[in-house]
Design a protein around this motif. Structure first.
Motif, PDB file in Angstrom:
ATOM      1  N   LYS A 126      16.245  60.932  39.836  1.00 46.57           N
ATOM      2  CA  LYS A 126      15.277  61.132  39.518  1.00 46.57           C
ATOM      3  C   LYS A 126      14.467  60.524  38.496  1.00 46.57           C
ATOM      4  O   LYS A 126      13.360  60.872  38.297  1.00 46.57           O
ATOM      5  N   GLN A 127      15.009  61.335  37.215  1.00 43.54           N
ATOM      6  CA  GLN A 127      15.354  61.050  35.784  1.00 43.54           C
ATOM      7  C   GLN A 127      16.128  60.509  35.127  1.00 43.54           C
ATOM      8  O   GLN A 127      17.240  60.557  35.733  1.00 43.54           O
ATOM      9  N   ASP A 128      16.310  59.440  34.193  1.00 45.48           N
ATOM     10  CA  ASP A 128      17.047  58.466  33.771  1.00 45.48           C
ATOM     11  C   ASP A 128      17.723  59.354  32.962  1.00 45.48           C
ATOM     12  O   ASP A 128      17.221  60.340  32.318  1.00 45.48           O
ATOM     13  N   SER A 129      19.180  59.449  33.225  1.00 53.77           N
ATOM     14  CA  SER A 129      20.640  60.438  32.785  1.00 53.77           C
ATOM     15  C   SER A 129      21.375  58.981  31.710  1.00 53.77           C
ATOM     16  O   SER A 129      21.816  58.803  31.825  1.00 53.77           O
ATOM     17  N   VAL A 173      26.278  50.122  37.300  1.00 50.75           N
ATOM     18  CA  VAL A 173      25.502  50.181  36.474  1.00 50.75           C
ATOM     19  C   VAL A 173      24.496  49.910  36.427  1.00 50.75           C
ATOM     20  O   VAL A 173      24.030  48.589  35.787  1.00 50.75           O
ATOM     21  N   ARG A 174      22.484  50.507  36.490  1.00 49.14           N
ATOM     22  CA  ARG A 174      21.873  49.981  36.309  1.00 49.14           C
ATOM     23  C   ARG A 174      21.178  50.926  34.910  1.00 49.14           C
ATOM     24  O   ARG A 174      20.753  52.063  35.378  1.00 49.14           O
ATOM     25  N   TYR A 175      20.682  50.410  34.300  1.00 47.77           N
ATOM     26  CA  TYR A 175      19.955  51.329  32.613  1.00 47.77           C
ATOM     27  C   TYR A 175      18.669  51.332  32.882  1.00 47.77           C
ATOM     28  O   TYR A 175      18.087  50.667  33.612  1.00 47.77           O
ATOM     29  N   SER A 176      18.048  52.149  31.784  1.00 49.99           N
ATOM     30  CA  SER A 176      17.268  52.466  31.960  1.00 49.99           C
ATOM     31  C   SER A 176      16.205  50.700  31.199  1.00 49.99           C
ATOM     32  O   SER A 176      14.254  50.976  32.166  1.00 49.99           O
ATOM     33  N   THR A 177      16.777  49.627  31.122  1.00 49.17           N
ATOM     34  CA  THR A 177      16.225  49.085  31.088  1.00 49.17           C
ATOM     35  C   THR A 177      15.687  48.034  32.072  1.00 49.17           C
ATOM     36  O   THR A 177      15.054  46.681  31.845  1.00 49.17           O
ATOM     37  N   LYS A 186      26.887  52.016  26.236  1.00 44.69           N
ATOM     38  CA  LYS A 186      25.956  51.668  25.879  1.00 44.69           C
ATOM     39  C   LYS A 186      25.468  53.047  25.897  1.00 44.69           C
ATOM     40  O   LYS A 186      25.707  53.171  26.850  1.00 44.69           O
ATOM     41  N   ARG A 187      24.698  53.811  24.593  1.00 44.54           N
ATOM     42  CA  ARG A 187      24.826  54.893  25.083  1.00 44.54           C
ATOM     43  C   ARG A 187      23.162  55.036  24.780  1.00 44.54           C
ATOM     44  O   ARG A 187      22.107  55.697  24.161  1.00 44.54           O
ATOM     45  N   ARG A 194      19.507  54.996  34.944  1.00 43.80           N
ATOM     46  CA  ARG A 194      18.881  54.493  36.112  1.00 43.80           C
ATOM     47  C   ARG A 194      19.878  54.842  37.074  1.00 43.80           C
ATOM     48  O   ARG A 194      18.964  55.331  38.374  1.00 43.80           O
ATOM     49  N   LEU A 195      20.276  53.554  37.823  1.00 41.96           N
ATOM     50  CA  LEU A 195      21.452  54.306  38.920  1.00 41.96           C
ATOM     51  C   LEU A 195      23.007  53.515  38.919  1.00 41.96           C
ATOM     52  O   LEU A 195      23.107  53.098  37.930  1.00 41.96           O
ATOM     53  N   VAL A 196      23.466  54.586  39.981  1.00 41.85           N
ATOM     54  CA  VAL A 196      24.719  53.889  39.966  1.00 41.85           C
ATOM     55  C   VAL A 196      25.051  53.448  41.214  1.00 41.85           C
ATOM     56  O   VAL A 196      24.731  54.452  42.276  1.00 41.85           O
ATOM     57  N   GLY A 197      26.358  52.660  41.558  1.00 39.74           N
ATOM     58  CA  GLY A 197      26.745  52.398  42.366  1.00 39.74           C
ATOM     59  C   GLY A 197      27.770  52.158  42.439  1.00 39.74           C
ATOM     60  O   GLY A 197      28.299  51.985  42.135  1.00 39.74           O
ATOM     61  N   VAL A 198      28.629  51.996  43.839  1.00 38.58           N
ATOM     62  CA  VAL A 198      30.227  52.265  44.153  1.00 38.58           C
ATOM     63  C   VAL A 198      29.727  51.505  45.869  1.00 38.58           C
ATOM     64  O   VAL A 198      29.368  51.479  46.083  1.00 38.58           O
TER      65      VAL A 198
END
Length: 385
Positions: free
Chosen positions: A251-254, A289-293, A326-327, A331-335
């Motif tokens: 819901k919010q980038d973490s 992993v999908r970053y906020s970018t 990267k610190r 936005r998203l994680v998947g398995v």
């Protein structure tokens, strides 16, 4: 129905034991039992010499020790067996047009149409010889018009055998066999049919379809088809076999790594439960992993065949740790679990996680009764990311 199909079924002989014998030739001809070294465990596999004493896979270790007191017990290594399995698959895959990996130790090959250019039986013999020569592991094969009959042919000629059942002799081959020899026929169905006097395939094949439906439902018709040597199920290309996976968009980038690890635990538990429900195991984990970018990064790991929560959770967290360098916000994680094969019944029955296996069974029983979300590990509780 295409009755001119050419399907080869190849199956390793006492696969786990064969791998141990390859490592230690002194075990040749001995009653070897692979399984837990404690009396609380079960037999994962055993040599043909041990089977003569009544020992079989999934048998409680305590009973196996009583039946075969001089048996040589080995804890076993799924890592070694998985590597040997991949070794064999790569050899066969390089020789055939269409390959399905049915389980850790068996393959189906569709050679339909190829026999016009190259004899299928000759090809099967050459593949078998190549596997034995290059791996030092025994393998048997059955060749026939479909997957069911070829598998039954393999079972009849094992160990270390070859058997071709041509179209014209399928029914004569099946008729004298016990109905127990039909792949997929469960113990309860066997007892039910035996109590009705149906013990041989010949007898089963004569039963009227309506009667079979009345006593076994749709499963009755499926069984009747098998008894008549009919099976149109396709050979599924190895690289196209289904994967299972899940992903979560926050819901919010973490950047809360601890919370994300808890989420990964929950995701993997759901996938592992699905694996076990389908009686499957996996040999490959992929984490995304999908970053906020909106940049996606992915990492994959080949693992020993398993469907246990603990093993999969540990490996998934390892992959995430390697990925997340990267610190920046996620936005998203998947398995995703891939390289799926059948055979949950024999996995990790002798591993270091004997308690884990029992725990999974107990948790699955609760999930089946009360729903998949009815029970979770403390580290996999619901998170509002």
């Amino acid at each position: 129905m295409n009755t001119d199909r050419q399907i080869i079924h190849m199956d390793q002989d006492a696969f786990f034991v064969s791998v141990e014998v390859r490592k230690n030739p002194a075990l040749v001809g001995k009653p070897v039992i692979i399984g837990s070294l404690s009396d609380r465990g079960v037999v994962a596999s055993c040599s043909y010499e041990a089977r003569k004493f009544g020992v079989h896979s999934a048998m409680p270790a305590r009973l196996a020790r009583r039946l075969c007191p001089h048996g040589i017990w080995i804890r076993g290594s799924m890592d070694e067996y998985s590597k040997a399995s991949h070794e064999i698959t790569e050899i066969i895959q390089g020789e055939v047009p269409l390959l399905e990996k049915a389980s850790i130790d068996e393959h189906y090959i569709d050679m339909t149409g190829m026999d016009k250019h190259y004899g299928t039986l000759k090809c099967a013999k050459e593949i078998r010889s190549k596997v034995i020569k290059e791996t030092g592991l025994p393998i048997s094969f059955g060749l026939s018009v479909n997957k069911t009959v070829s598998k039954m042919a393999t079972n009849e000629c094992k160990p270390n055998g070859e058997l071709s059942i041509e179209k014209g002799i399928v029914q004569p081959f099946l008729n004298p066999l016990s109905i127990r020899k039909i792949p997929g026929l469960g113990e309860k169905t066997f007892i039910k049919l035996s109590d009705m006097g149906i013990k041989k395939i010949h007898t089963l094949a004569q039963v009227h379809p309506e009667y079979m439906t009345s006593i076994l439902g749709k499963n009755g018709l499926w069984l009747l088809q098998k008894a008549k040597g009919i099976d149109e199920s396709p050979v599924i290309p190895y690289h196209e076999q289904k994967t299972i996976g899940t992903q979560c968009t926050f819901k919010q980038d973490s950047i809360d790594v601890e919370t994300i690890n808890h989420l990964l635990t929950s995701m993997v538990m759901e996938l592992a439960f699905e694996l076990r429900q389908k009686k499957k195991q996996t040999a490959c984990i992929t984490v995304t992993v999908r970053y906020s970018t909106f940049e996606d990064v992915t990492k994959q790991m080949r693992i020993p065949y398993t469907a246990l929560d603990g093993v999969l959770i540990t490996k998934t967290k390892e992959l995430f740790k390697q990925l997340y360098q990267k610190r920046i916000l996620i936005r998203l994680v998947g398995v995703r679990l891939s390289n799926l094969v059948s055979g949950f019944e024999q996995i990790d029955l002798y591993s270091e996680s004997e308690e884990q296996y029992s725990l999974c069974q107990a948790m699955d029983k609760i999930r089946r009764r009360f729903g998949p979300d009815s029970i979770k590990l403390a580290s996999g509780i619901d998170l509002n990311l």
